[in-house]
Design a protein around this motif. Structure first.
Motif, PDB file in Angstrom:
ATOM      1  N   TYR A 111       1.002  -1.353  -0.155  1.00 43.77           N
ATOM      2  CA  TYR A 111       0.147   0.096  -0.071  1.00 43.77           C
ATOM      3  C   TYR A 111       0.944   1.179   0.061  1.00 43.77           C
ATOM      4  CZ  TYR A 111      -3.533  -3.406   0.947  1.00 43.77           C
ATOM      5  OH  TYR A 111      -4.283  -4.715   1.423  1.00 43.77           O
ATOM      6  N   LEU A 112       0.546   2.074  -1.036  1.00 44.77           N
ATOM      7  CA  LEU A 112       1.493   3.464  -1.248  1.00 44.77           C
ATOM      8  C   LEU A 112       0.513   4.556  -0.618  1.00 44.77           C
ATOM      9  CD1 LEU A 112       2.544   2.937  -4.704  1.00 44.77           C
ATOM     10  CD2 LEU A 112       3.714   2.125  -2.754  1.00 44.77           C
ATOM     11  N   LEU A 113       0.972   5.308   0.418  1.00 40.73           N
ATOM     12  CA  LEU A 113       0.417   6.497   0.884  1.00 40.73           C
ATOM     13  C   LEU A 113       0.514   7.775  -0.147  1.00 40.73           C
ATOM     14  CD1 LEU A 113      -1.204   7.822   3.056  1.00 40.73           C
ATOM     15  CD2 LEU A 113       0.888   8.240   4.226  1.00 40.73           C
ATOM     16  N   LEU A 114      -0.515   7.972  -0.639  1.00 36.48           N
ATOM     17  CA  LEU A 114      -0.569   9.201  -1.512  1.00 36.48           C
ATOM     18  C   LEU A 114      -1.049  10.361  -0.660  1.00 36.48           C
ATOM     19  CD1 LEU A 114      -1.923   7.404  -4.812  1.00 36.48           C
ATOM     20  CD2 LEU A 114       0.399   7.699  -3.913  1.00 36.48           C
ATOM     21  N   THR A 115      -0.521  11.374  -0.977  1.00 31.40           N
ATOM     22  CA  THR A 115      -1.066  12.708  -0.320  1.00 31.40           C
ATOM     23  C   THR A 115      -0.484  13.784  -1.649  1.00 31.40           C
ATOM     24  OG1 THR A 115       1.201  13.203   0.746  1.00 31.40           O
ATOM     25  CG2 THR A 115      -0.256  12.052   1.946  1.00 31.40           C
ATOM     26  N   ALA A 116      -1.088  14.973  -1.183  1.00 30.44           N
ATOM     27  CA  ALA A 116      -0.677  16.123  -2.032  1.00 30.44           C
ATOM     28  C   ALA A 116       1.087  16.438  -2.131  1.00 30.44           C
ATOM     29  CB  ALA A 116      -1.262  17.559  -1.613  1.00 30.44           C
ATOM     30  N   GLY A 117       1.264  16.640  -3.353  1.00 28.94           N
ATOM     31  CA  GLY A 117       2.737  16.722  -3.467  1.00 28.94           C
ATOM     32  C   GLY A 117       4.016  15.503  -3.594  1.00 28.94           C
ATOM     33  N   VAL A 118       3.155  14.204  -3.496  1.00 29.16           N
ATOM     34  CA  VAL A 118       3.740  13.082  -3.443  1.00 29.16           C
ATOM     35  C   VAL A 118       3.917  12.891  -5.191  1.00 29.16           C
ATOM     36  CG1 VAL A 118       3.761  10.485  -3.325  1.00 29.16           C
ATOM     37  CG2 VAL A 118       3.072  12.070  -1.548  1.00 29.16           C
ATOM     38  N   SER A 119       5.116  12.395  -5.440  1.00 28.00           N
ATOM     39  CA  SER A 119       5.532  12.040  -6.852  1.00 28.00           C
ATOM     40  C   SER A 119       5.074  10.674  -7.222  1.00 28.00           C
ATOM     41  CB  SER A 119       6.851  12.283  -7.127  1.00 28.00           C
ATOM     42  OG  SER A 119       7.399  13.618  -6.997  1.00 28.00           O
ATOM     43  N   LEU A 120       4.454  10.483  -8.414  1.00 30.43           N
ATOM     44  CA  LEU A 120       3.830   9.311  -8.933  1.00 30.43           C
ATOM     45  C   LEU A 120       3.934   9.302 -10.043  1.00 30.43           C
ATOM     46  CD1 LEU A 120       2.490   6.691  -7.800  1.00 30.43           C
ATOM     47  CD2 LEU A 120       0.222   8.024  -8.234  1.00 30.43           C
ATOM     48  N   ALA A 121       4.624   8.208 -10.818  1.00 32.55           N
ATOM     49  CA  ALA A 121       4.591   8.124 -12.423  1.00 32.55           C
ATOM     50  C   ALA A 121       3.606   6.798 -12.682  1.00 32.55           C
ATOM     51  CB  ALA A 121       5.877   7.831 -12.928  1.00 32.55           C
TER      52      ALA A 121
END
Length: 91
Positions: free
Chosen positions: A55-65
Motif C-alpha cells: 500500500y502506497l500512501l498518496l498525499t498532495a505533493g507526492v511524486s507518482l508515475a
C-alpha cells in the motif's frame, strides 16, 4: 473506460510497483477521488516472482508515475519479463 491494460507500472519513491486490472482512466479517477479526502492508500503489487500486496500512501505533493502497459505490448519492459498479471519474472 480506457484501453485495456495488461498492467500499469508505478514508480513511487524511486521504487517500481504494478497494478493489474483497472484501466488508466479508472486508476487516475481512484487516485484523484482519494486525494480529495487528503490522503489515499493505493494497493499495488510489490516483489519479484511472487508479488506481495503493498500500500502506497498518496498525499498532495507526492511524486507518482503511472506507466500504462497495454494488452498488446510485448512481454519485455525495462529489461525484465512480465507475466500476464503484471508480475516481474526473472529467468
Amino acid at each position: 473506460m480506457g484501453r485495456p491494460m495488461k498492467r500499469i507500472d508505478i514508480v513511487y519513491g524511486g521504487e517500481h510497483y504494478s497494478i493489474g486490472g483497472p484501466s488508466l482512466d479508472e486508476l487516475q479517477d481512484e487516485i484523484t477521488t482519494g486525494l480529495t479526502r487528503g490522503i489515499h492508500w493505493l494497493q499495488v503489487n510489490d516483489g519479484e516472482g511472487q508479488p506481495r500486496p503493498s500500500y502506497l500512501l498518496l498525499t498532495a505533493g507526492v511524486s507518482l508515475a503511472l506507466i500504462p502497459i497495454p494488452d498488446d505490448a510485448p512481454e519485455v519492459a525495462g529489461g525484465a519479463m512480465w507475466d500476464n498479471e503484471g508480475h516481474e519474472v526473472h529467468l
